[in-house]
Design a protein around this motif. Structure first.
Motif, PDB file in Angstrom:
ATOM      1  N   ILE A  70      -0.424  -3.259  -3.793  1.00 58.39           N
ATOM      2  CA  ILE A  70      -0.590  -2.073  -2.651  1.00 58.39           C
ATOM      3  C   ILE A  70       0.328  -2.170  -1.678  1.00 58.39           C
ATOM      4  O   ILE A  70       0.958  -3.038  -1.148  1.00 58.39           O
ATOM      5  CB  ILE A  70      -1.954  -2.503  -2.036  1.00 58.39           C
ATOM      6  CG1 ILE A  70      -3.124  -2.502  -2.951  1.00 58.39           C
ATOM      7  CG2 ILE A  70      -2.077  -1.279  -0.850  1.00 58.39           C
ATOM      8  CD1 ILE A  70      -4.374  -2.987  -2.065  1.00 58.39           C
ATOM      9  N   GLY A 113     -12.533   9.973  -3.395  1.00 61.79           N
ATOM     10  CA  GLY A 113     -12.847   9.160  -4.435  1.00 61.79           C
ATOM     11  C   GLY A 113     -14.369   9.466  -4.780  1.00 61.79           C
ATOM     12  O   GLY A 113     -14.987  10.144  -4.337  1.00 61.79           O
ATOM     13  N   LEU A 148      -5.821   6.402   0.473  1.00 64.05           N
ATOM     14  CA  LEU A 148      -6.260   7.204  -0.455  1.00 64.05           C
ATOM     15  C   LEU A 148      -6.348   6.992  -2.008  1.00 64.05           C
ATOM     16  O   LEU A 148      -7.293   7.084  -2.744  1.00 64.05           O
ATOM     17  CB  LEU A 148      -5.575   8.739  -0.458  1.00 64.05           C
ATOM     18  CG  LEU A 148      -6.003   9.787  -1.268  1.00 64.05           C
ATOM     19  CD1 LEU A 148      -7.487  10.316  -0.916  1.00 64.05           C
ATOM     20  CD2 LEU A 148      -4.998  11.085  -0.948  1.00 64.05           C
ATOM     21  N   SER A 149      -5.113   6.134  -2.282  1.00 60.03           N
ATOM     22  CA  SER A 149      -5.173   5.508  -3.919  1.00 60.03           C
ATOM     23  C   SER A 149      -5.826   4.640  -4.031  1.00 60.03           C
ATOM     24  O   SER A 149      -6.428   4.717  -5.090  1.00 60.03           O
ATOM     25  CB  SER A 149      -3.434   5.172  -3.775  1.00 60.03           C
ATOM     26  OG  SER A 149      -3.324   4.518  -5.140  1.00 60.03           O
ATOM     27  N   VAL A 150      -6.171   3.816  -3.127  1.00 56.28           N
ATOM     28  CA  VAL A 150      -7.285   2.657  -3.320  1.00 56.28           C
ATOM     29  C   VAL A 150      -8.583   3.252  -3.630  1.00 56.28           C
ATOM     30  O   VAL A 150      -9.358   3.017  -4.499  1.00 56.28           O
ATOM     31  CB  VAL A 150      -7.295   1.632  -2.285  1.00 56.28           C
ATOM     32  CG1 VAL A 150      -8.484   0.767  -2.357  1.00 56.28           C
ATOM     33  CG2 VAL A 150      -6.001   0.987  -2.109  1.00 56.28           C
ATOM     34  N   TYR A 151      -9.379   4.224  -2.754  1.00 50.25           N
ATOM     35  CA  TYR A 151     -10.332   5.104  -2.620  1.00 50.25           C
ATOM     36  C   TYR A 151     -10.497   5.561  -4.238  1.00 50.25           C
ATOM     37  O   TYR A 151     -11.401   5.668  -4.711  1.00 50.25           O
ATOM     38  CB  TYR A 151     -10.463   6.137  -1.721  1.00 50.25           C
ATOM     39  CG  TYR A 151     -11.240   5.554  -0.358  1.00 50.25           C
ATOM     40  CD1 TYR A 151     -12.372   4.784  -0.293  1.00 50.25           C
ATOM     41  CD2 TYR A 151     -10.465   5.763   0.689  1.00 50.25           C
ATOM     42  CE1 TYR A 151     -12.723   4.365   0.667  1.00 50.25           C
ATOM     43  CE2 TYR A 151     -10.994   5.078   1.898  1.00 50.25           C
ATOM     44  CZ  TYR A 151     -11.948   4.521   1.819  1.00 50.25           C
ATOM     45  OH  TYR A 151     -12.477   4.040   3.052  1.00 50.25           O
ATOM     46  N   GLN A 152      -9.116   6.444  -4.796  1.00 48.57           N
ATOM     47  CA  GLN A 152      -9.550   7.140  -6.099  1.00 48.57           C
ATOM     48  C   GLN A 152      -9.273   6.236  -7.243  1.00 48.57           C
ATOM     49  O   GLN A 152      -9.597   6.635  -8.410  1.00 48.57           O
ATOM     50  CB  GLN A 152      -8.483   7.842  -5.856  1.00 48.57           C
ATOM     51  CG  GLN A 152      -8.248   9.101  -4.801  1.00 48.57           C
ATOM     52  CD  GLN A 152      -7.340   9.879  -4.878  1.00 48.57           C
ATOM     53  OE1 GLN A 152      -6.043   9.689  -5.090  1.00 48.57           O
ATOM     54  NE2 GLN A 152      -7.524  11.450  -4.340  1.00 48.57           N
ATOM     55  N   ASN A 153      -8.892   4.889  -6.839  1.00 43.37           N
ATOM     56  CA  ASN A 153      -8.670   3.709  -8.286  1.00 43.37           C
ATOM     57  C   ASN A 153      -9.878   2.951  -8.012  1.00 43.37           C
ATOM     58  O   ASN A 153     -10.132   1.873  -7.807  1.00 43.37           O
ATOM     59  CB  ASN A 153      -7.523   3.260  -8.049  1.00 43.37           C
ATOM     60  CG  ASN A 153      -7.213   2.467  -9.465  1.00 43.37           C
ATOM     61  OD1 ASN A 153      -8.023   2.159 -10.272  1.00 43.37           O
ATOM     62  ND2 ASN A 153      -6.090   1.584  -9.377  1.00 43.37           N
ATOM     63  N   GLU A 206      -1.571   7.552   2.611  1.00 49.54           N
ATOM     64  CA  GLU A 206      -1.610   7.539   1.123  1.00 49.54           C
ATOM     65  C   GLU A 206      -2.032   6.369   0.235  1.00 49.54           C
ATOM     66  O   GLU A 206      -2.763   6.331  -0.964  1.00 49.54           O
ATOM     67  CB  GLU A 206      -0.033   7.740   0.877  1.00 49.54           C
ATOM     68  CG  GLU A 206       0.586   9.361   1.242  1.00 49.54           C
ATOM     69  CD  GLU A 206      -0.175  10.368   0.460  1.00 49.54           C
ATOM     70  OE1 GLU A 206      -0.729  10.239  -0.485  1.00 49.54           O
ATOM     71  OE2 GLU A 206      -0.280  11.359   0.952  1.00 49.54           O
ATOM     72  N   ASP A 207      -1.733   5.238   1.085  1.00 46.78           N
ATOM     73  CA  ASP A 207      -2.385   3.809   0.199  1.00 46.78           C
ATOM     74  C   ASP A 207      -3.818   3.903   0.436  1.00 46.78           C
ATOM     75  O   ASP A 207      -4.330   3.219  -0.966  1.00 46.78           O
ATOM     76  CB  ASP A 207      -1.486   2.680   0.976  1.00 46.78           C
ATOM     77  CG  ASP A 207      -0.162   2.863   0.561  1.00 46.78           C
ATOM     78  OD1 ASP A 207       0.445   2.982  -0.334  1.00 46.78           O
ATOM     79  OD2 ASP A 207       0.669   2.545   1.702  1.00 46.78           O
TER      80      ASP A 207
END
Length: 398
Positions: A297, A343, A58-63, A55-56
């Motif tokens: 993060i 992302g 994926l969150s970095v890739y999408q931001n 989840e972390d």
């Protein structure tokens, strides 16, 4: 870059992920990091962070606004170069992707089916009669490289030179200063090579990616020479590396797990699902991002300028998302892995990669259904994946 003090919840390691190790040890190390904490401070290469959970990551890739692709290796947080479109952000990245997208679309890849299959059959038939092979040298480097060289309009006789440069840029291990020197020298050599090719295509266009890219426009202006060279370098590294390394991981697994090999031979319809599972279980790419603002993060503070390592296998082997994540289940469903990233920078060539992998498994197991790992095999990895000399030797009865 910043030398952010580690928060109490962020363990500290000193690990060179480019170091050459016996195959499998590195992925097991990332498994242990994920079990230890969601974010790790790594003091190697000037210091950076490793994100370890799905989840972390994926969150970095999408931001993409906070975590920039302008720096994609922890060794170089302030690069003087940019691989295009990988190291572009925002609208410039979107313009490149919009023009490249149709060239790598499912429809475009479908048009390559016959050529890719013919090449696979040609290489495998030449190997089958021998009863053994150095898998990486004889097949994994040859088969997808032909496809890449054909797309780029480059001569196949230069392959050995290309593979040497690719190895120097992506797989060399050792002290940071020495590896940086060798990467720089190889990058300069590749740039000079493509500069000559681009000049030739300007004078006499062909039906290849380089000729098409010359016609691209960014902000209404023709693509610059520097950007064309940067585009060619990225295509060079992606086209000669990722499918080859994935083939190595795939056939090493199948050669050491005869029950999975037999399942594919008995039911070729299983191959697409098997490919997705191999991609998930042995995701090979370790991208990086650069924090553009102070942020957090997994509850740990990260400062602007810090480099963030995002090993895809840490995400795709996360037990919180995938049941029995460390086990290969060829019929796993659902299988929503992110082995191609996520992302806006998700892998442009994923459709082509899947096609090449599917055809390779279909034709290999049709022509060489029973094979095994030779005793002299001693596979190693650097940079998270098998390199051009992966030391995977297969044998079979003729």
């Amino acid at each position: 870059m910043s030398t952010t003090d580690s928060a109490p919840t962020c363990p500290v390691h000193d690990f060179n992920h480019y170091a050459e190790l016996p195959y499998g040890e590195k992925i097991e190390f990332y498994d242990r990091l994920r079990d230890e904490a969601p974010l790790i401070r790594n003091e190697f290469a000037n210091g950076h962070y490793i994100v370890t959970r799905y989840e972390d990551i994926l969150s970095v890739y999408q931001n993409a606004k906070t975590f920039s692709s302008s720096a994609v290796t922890v060794f170089n947080p302030n690069p003087t170069f940019k691989w295009i479109p990988e190291m572009l952000d925002g609208d410039e990245h979107r313009q490149w992707r919009k023009q490249l997208g149709p060239l790598f679309s499912p429809k475009a890849v479908e048009g390559l089916e016959q050529k890719v299959r013919e090449r696979a059959i040609e290489v495998i038939e030449s190997i089958a009669v021998r009863g053994s092979c150095d898998f990486m040298a004889d097949f994994a480097n040859q088969y997808p490289s032909f496809i890449f060289l054909d797309l780029m309009g480059l001569p196949f006789e230069d392959l050995d030179t290309f593979l040497h440069w690719e190895d120097e840029i992506l797989h060399v291990s050792g002290e940071p200063e020495e590896t940086a020197r060798r990467r720089t020298a190889a990058t300069i050599a590749v740039t000079e090579y493509f500069r000559t090719v681009i000049d030739a295509r300007r004078a006499e266009p062909r039906d290849d990616l380089i000729s098409k890219a010359i016609e691209f426009e960014i902000d209404g202006e023709p693509v610059t020479q520097d950007d064309l060279e940067s585009f060619c370098i990225l295509m060079f590294m992606a086209g000669l590396d990722t499918v080859s390394a994935t083939l190595g991981s795939t056939f090493y697994h199948l050669a050491t797990h005869p029950e999975d090999r037999r399942a594919i031979v008995d039911d070729p319809e299983l191959i697409p699902s098997a490919i997705e599972e191999i991609l998930r279980a042995f995701a090979i790419v370790i991208p990086s991002r650069k924090a553009m603002a102070d942020t957090e993060i997994a509850g740990c503070p990260v400062k602007a300028g810090d480099m963030i390592s995002l090993p895809l296998n840490a995400a795709t082997r996360d037990e919180a998302v995938f049941d029995d994540a460390k086990e290969v289940q060829l019929d796993r469903s659902p299988n929503n892995h992110i082995a191609f990233g996520a992302g806006p920078h998700r892998c442009l060539g994923s459709h082509l990669a899947r096609r090449e992998l599917r055809i390779a498994l279909e034709e290999w197991h049709r022509l060489i259904p029973d094979y095994r790992l030779a005793s002299k095999s001693a596979p190693t990895e650097a940079g998270g994946q098998l390199g051009p000399s992966g030391n995977i030797f297969l044998e079979w009865d003729v």
